[in-house]
Write a protein that holds these residues in place. Sequence first.
Motif, PDB file in Angstrom:
ATOM      1  N   ILE A 233       0.817  -1.219   0.000  1.00 37.30           N
ATOM      2  CA  ILE A 233       0.000   0.000   0.000  1.00 37.30           C
ATOM      3  C   ILE A 233       0.847   1.264   0.000  1.00 37.30           C
ATOM      4  O   ILE A 233       0.349   2.346  -0.313  1.00 37.30           O
ATOM      5  CB  ILE A 233      -0.971   0.023   1.202  1.00 37.30           C
ATOM      6  CG1 ILE A 233      -0.218   0.006   2.532  1.00 37.30           C
ATOM      7  CG2 ILE A 233      -1.951  -1.135   1.124  1.00 37.30           C
ATOM      8  CD1 ILE A 233      -1.109   0.214   3.728  1.00 37.30           C
ATOM      9  N   SER A 234       2.116   1.150   0.335  1.00 39.08           N
ATOM     10  CA  SER A 234       3.017   2.307   0.354  1.00 39.08           C
ATOM     11  C   SER A 234       4.346   1.903  -0.287  1.00 39.08           C
ATOM     12  O   SER A 234       5.308   1.589   0.413  1.00 39.08           O
ATOM     13  CB  SER A 234       3.227   2.802   1.789  1.00 39.08           C
ATOM     14  OG  SER A 234       4.009   3.986   1.803  1.00 39.08           O
ATOM     15  N   PRO A 235       4.416   1.910  -1.614  1.00 38.67           N
ATOM     16  CA  PRO A 235       5.590   1.356  -2.304  1.00 38.67           C
ATOM     17  C   PRO A 235       6.880   2.119  -2.062  1.00 38.67           C
ATOM     18  O   PRO A 235       7.960   1.585  -2.338  1.00 38.67           O
ATOM     19  CB  PRO A 235       5.182   1.403  -3.776  1.00 38.67           C
ATOM     20  CG  PRO A 235       4.078   2.403  -3.854  1.00 38.67           C
ATOM     21  CD  PRO A 235       3.363   2.322  -2.552  1.00 38.67           C
ATOM     22  N   ASN A 236       6.792   3.329  -1.521  1.00 35.04           N
ATOM     23  CA  ASN A 236       8.001   4.102  -1.212  1.00 35.04           C
ATOM     24  C   ASN A 236       8.532   3.796   0.187  1.00 35.04           C
ATOM     25  O   ASN A 236       9.410   4.484   0.697  1.00 35.04           O
ATOM     26  CB  ASN A 236       7.713   5.608  -1.355  1.00 35.04           C
ATOM     27  CG  ASN A 236       8.963   6.443  -1.429  1.00 35.04           C
ATOM     28  OD1 ASN A 236       9.970   6.040  -1.989  1.00 35.04           O
ATOM     29  ND2 ASN A 236       8.915   7.639  -0.836  1.00 35.04           N
ATOM     30  N   ASN A 237       7.996   2.780   0.832  1.00 34.03           N
ATOM     31  CA  ASN A 237       8.338   2.358   2.202  1.00 34.03           C
ATOM     32  C   ASN A 237       8.391   3.508   3.202  1.00 34.03           C
ATOM     33  O   ASN A 237       9.253   3.587   4.061  1.00 34.03           O
ATOM     34  CB  ASN A 237       9.629   1.516   2.261  1.00 34.03           C
ATOM     35  CG  ASN A 237      10.898   2.213   1.823  1.00 34.03           C
ATOM     36  OD1 ASN A 237      11.306   2.043   0.677  1.00 34.03           O
ATOM     37  ND2 ASN A 237      11.535   2.961   2.703  1.00 34.03           N
ATOM     38  N   LYS A 238       7.425   4.411   3.073  1.00 37.20           N
ATOM     39  CA  LYS A 238       7.287   5.516   4.011  1.00 37.20           C
ATOM     40  C   LYS A 238       5.870   5.531   4.555  1.00 37.20           C
ATOM     41  O   LYS A 238       4.916   5.144   3.875  1.00 37.20           O
ATOM     42  CB  LYS A 238       7.566   6.871   3.332  1.00 37.20           C
ATOM     43  CG  LYS A 238       8.927   6.980   2.657  1.00 37.20           C
ATOM     44  CD  LYS A 238      10.056   7.047   3.664  1.00 37.20           C
ATOM     45  CE  LYS A 238      11.392   7.254   2.969  1.00 37.20           C
ATOM     46  NZ  LYS A 238      12.520   7.274   3.928  1.00 37.20           N
ATOM     47  N   MET A 239       5.735   5.932   5.787  1.00 42.59           N
ATOM     48  CA  MET A 239       4.397   6.160   6.315  1.00 42.59           C
ATOM     49  C   MET A 239       4.227   7.679   6.473  1.00 42.59           C
ATOM     50  O   MET A 239       5.219   8.404   6.452  1.00 42.59           O
ATOM     51  CB  MET A 239       4.196   5.383   7.619  1.00 42.59           C
ATOM     52  CG  MET A 239       5.065   5.818   8.804  1.00 42.59           C
ATOM     53  SD  MET A 239       4.247   7.042   9.801  1.00 42.59           S
ATOM     54  CE  MET A 239       5.325   8.435   9.714  1.00 42.59           C
ATOM     55  N   PRO A 240       2.968   8.143   6.545  1.00 38.86           N
ATOM     56  CA  PRO A 240       1.719   7.405   6.716  1.00 38.86           C
ATOM     57  C   PRO A 240       1.166   6.885   5.385  1.00 38.86           C
ATOM     58  O   PRO A 240       1.582   7.299   4.312  1.00 38.86           O
ATOM     59  CB  PRO A 240       0.791   8.453   7.303  1.00 38.86           C
ATOM     60  CG  PRO A 240       1.247   9.732   6.665  1.00 38.86           C
ATOM     61  CD  PRO A 240       2.748   9.605   6.605  1.00 38.86           C
ATOM     62  N   ALA A 241       0.210   5.996   5.532  1.00 37.99           N
ATOM     63  CA  ALA A 241      -0.604   5.519   4.421  1.00 37.99           C
ATOM     64  C   ALA A 241      -1.972   5.183   5.006  1.00 37.99           C
ATOM     65  O   ALA A 241      -2.104   4.994   6.220  1.00 37.99           O
ATOM     66  CB  ALA A 241       0.011   4.290   3.756  1.00 37.99           C
ATOM     67  N   ILE A 242      -2.968   5.153   4.152  1.00 43.94           N
ATOM     68  CA  ILE A 242      -4.306   4.782   4.617  1.00 43.94           C
ATOM     69  C   ILE A 242      -4.901   3.744   3.679  1.00 43.94           C
ATOM     70  O   ILE A 242      -4.506   3.627   2.519  1.00 43.94           O
ATOM     71  CB  ILE A 242      -5.277   5.979   4.721  1.00 43.94           C
ATOM     72  CG1 ILE A 242      -5.564   6.577   3.340  1.00 43.94           C
ATOM     73  CG2 ILE A 242      -4.749   7.030   5.689  1.00 43.94           C
ATOM     74  CD1 ILE A 242      -6.740   7.559   3.331  1.00 43.94           C
ATOM     75  N   VAL A 243      -5.859   3.010   4.212  1.00 42.10           N
ATOM     76  CA  VAL A 243      -6.749   2.186   3.405  1.00 42.10           C
ATOM     77  C   VAL A 243      -8.172   2.572   3.807  1.00 42.10           C
ATOM     78  O   VAL A 243      -8.547   2.446   4.981  1.00 42.10           O
ATOM     79  CB  VAL A 243      -6.516   0.681   3.620  1.00 42.10           C
ATOM     80  CG1 VAL A 243      -7.568  -0.120   2.847  1.00 42.10           C
ATOM     81  CG2 VAL A 243      -5.114   0.280   3.181  1.00 42.10           C
ATOM     82  N   ASP A 244      -8.916   3.084   2.842  1.00 40.60           N
ATOM     83  CA  ASP A 244     -10.302   3.490   3.069  1.00 40.60           C
ATOM     84  C   ASP A 244     -11.195   2.329   2.651  1.00 40.60           C
ATOM     85  O   ASP A 244     -11.263   1.971   1.472  1.00 40.60           O
ATOM     86  CB  ASP A 244     -10.610   4.739   2.249  1.00 40.60           C
ATOM     87  CG  ASP A 244     -12.026   5.261   2.490  1.00 40.60           C
ATOM     88  OD1 ASP A 244     -12.761   4.657   3.297  1.00 40.60           O
ATOM     89  OD2 ASP A 244     -12.377   6.283   1.868  1.00 40.60           O
ATOM     90  N   HIS A 245     -11.899   1.757   3.623  1.00 40.77           N
ATOM     91  CA  HIS A 245     -12.762   0.613   3.348  1.00 40.77           C
ATOM     92  C   HIS A 245     -14.148   1.028   2.873  1.00 40.77           C
ATOM     93  O   HIS A 245     -14.969   0.152   2.549  1.00 40.77           O
ATOM     94  CB  HIS A 245     -12.868  -0.273   4.590  1.00 40.77           C
ATOM     95  CG  HIS A 245     -11.572  -0.939   4.944  1.00 40.77           C
ATOM     96  ND1 HIS A 245     -11.147  -2.105   4.360  1.00 40.77           N
ATOM     97  CD2 HIS A 245     -10.585  -0.569   5.808  1.00 40.77           C
ATOM     98  CE1 HIS A 245      -9.962  -2.452   4.849  1.00 40.77           C
ATOM     99  NE2 HIS A 245      -9.603  -1.540   5.737  1.00 40.77           N
ATOM    100  N   ALA A 246     -14.394   2.336   2.807  1.00 41.14           N
ATOM    101  CA  ALA A 246     -15.676   2.817   2.288  1.00 41.14           C
ATOM    102  C   ALA A 246     -15.424   3.987   1.349  1.00 41.14           C
ATOM    103  O   ALA A 246     -15.838   5.122   1.617  1.00 41.14           O
ATOM    104  CB  ALA A 246     -16.595   3.227   3.435  1.00 41.14           C
ATOM    105  N   PRO A 247     -14.738   3.754   0.226  1.00 37.86           N
ATOM    106  CA  PRO A 247     -14.458   4.854  -0.701  1.00 37.86           C
ATOM    107  C   PRO A 247     -15.731   5.383  -1.344  1.00 37.86           C
ATOM    108  O   PRO A 247     -16.763   4.693  -1.384  1.00 37.86           O
ATOM    109  CB  PRO A 247     -13.532   4.214  -1.734  1.00 37.86           C
ATOM    110  CG  PRO A 247     -13.850   2.770  -1.693  1.00 37.86           C
ATOM    111  CD  PRO A 247     -14.212   2.472  -0.268  1.00 37.86           C
ATOM    112  N   ALA A 248     -15.640   6.600  -1.841  1.00 35.18           N
ATOM    113  CA  ALA A 248     -16.829   7.265  -2.373  1.00 35.18           C
ATOM    114  C   ALA A 248     -17.433   6.535  -3.559  1.00 35.18           C
ATOM    115  O   ALA A 248     -18.645   6.614  -3.792  1.00 35.18           O
ATOM    116  CB  ALA A 248     -16.483   8.695  -2.766  1.00 35.18           C
ATOM    117  N   ASP A 249     -16.613   5.809  -4.332  1.00 35.21           N
ATOM    118  CA  ASP A 249     -17.144   5.122  -5.506  1.00 35.21           C
ATOM    119  C   ASP A 249     -17.802   3.788  -5.172  1.00 35.21           C
ATOM    120  O   ASP A 249     -18.328   3.105  -6.053  1.00 35.21           O
ATOM    121  CB  ASP A 249     -16.055   4.926  -6.564  1.00 35.21           C
ATOM    122  CG  ASP A 249     -14.903   4.041  -6.090  1.00 35.21           C
ATOM    123  OD1 ASP A 249     -14.996   3.440  -4.999  1.00 35.21           O
ATOM    124  OD2 ASP A 249     -13.898   3.956  -6.827  1.00 35.21           O
ATOM    125  N   GLY A 250     -17.761   3.403  -3.899  1.00 32.94           N
ATOM    126  CA  GLY A 250     -18.398   2.167  -3.487  1.00 32.94           C
ATOM    127  C   GLY A 250     -17.671   0.909  -3.910  1.00 32.94           C
ATOM    128  O   GLY A 250     -18.188  -0.192  -3.740  1.00 32.94           O
TER     129      GLY A 250
END
Length: 233
Positions: free
Chosen positions: A46-63
């Motif tokens: 989820i973060s290919p640059n090996n840096k944080m932060p990162a998020i995963v949104d389990h309810a994105p606007a597009d559904g």
Amino acid sequence: MIDLYYWPTPNGHKITLFLEEAGLPYTLKPVNIGAGDQFKPEFLAISPNNKMPAIVDHAPADGGAPQSVFESGAILLYLAEKTGRFLPAEPRDRIAALEWLFWQMGGLGPMTGQMGHFHVYAPEPIAYAMERYSREVARLLGVIDHRLADRAWLAGDEYSIADMACHPWINAYDKVPPDLSLYPHLRRWHQAIADRPATQRAYALRQQVNPRAGQPLSDEERKHLFNQGPTQS
């Protein structure tokens, strides 16, 4: 629900500032960058640059499927657009907010980070680097002070993602504190953000997530933090 992959650094604080202000439900997923968590395959997915932060949104606007986002500036913009908050609707103010968001990403953050590295973490003092980055950070503080001379917030009358992005990078290193008396408008703005209840909740996570915060780094932590750890092949 949003999963926040986080460690209490200035870039990590940016995202907790937003989430606490917006009241969005989120789950903290600590990424111990001193232990090398940022190099784990599941995080790199989820973060290919090996840096944080990162998020995963389990309810994105597009559904659709969960949406991952890396890079703190991109995350702030994503969350602002998702919620319709903290990014002005008026076109000129919106552009101002984006200008100052990108200004932080391209200047204030990297230059302050380099100043902190050479003053706090470098194994030996390098006078040229210490002076070079200290002078550049002082210049940048002057830029933001001038901007705030005739407005409450960086984008105008509204607290925005630009303010959230910049605030954690002011006085980011206890061992290299800026003299904020030289920047009265910046000092007023910085304190106004610090006084917000959401800010206090966001920064309280530091000790909760990393009880060793502020202690000297071990050799192992230095290896992982300063590009001596694993790299992608």
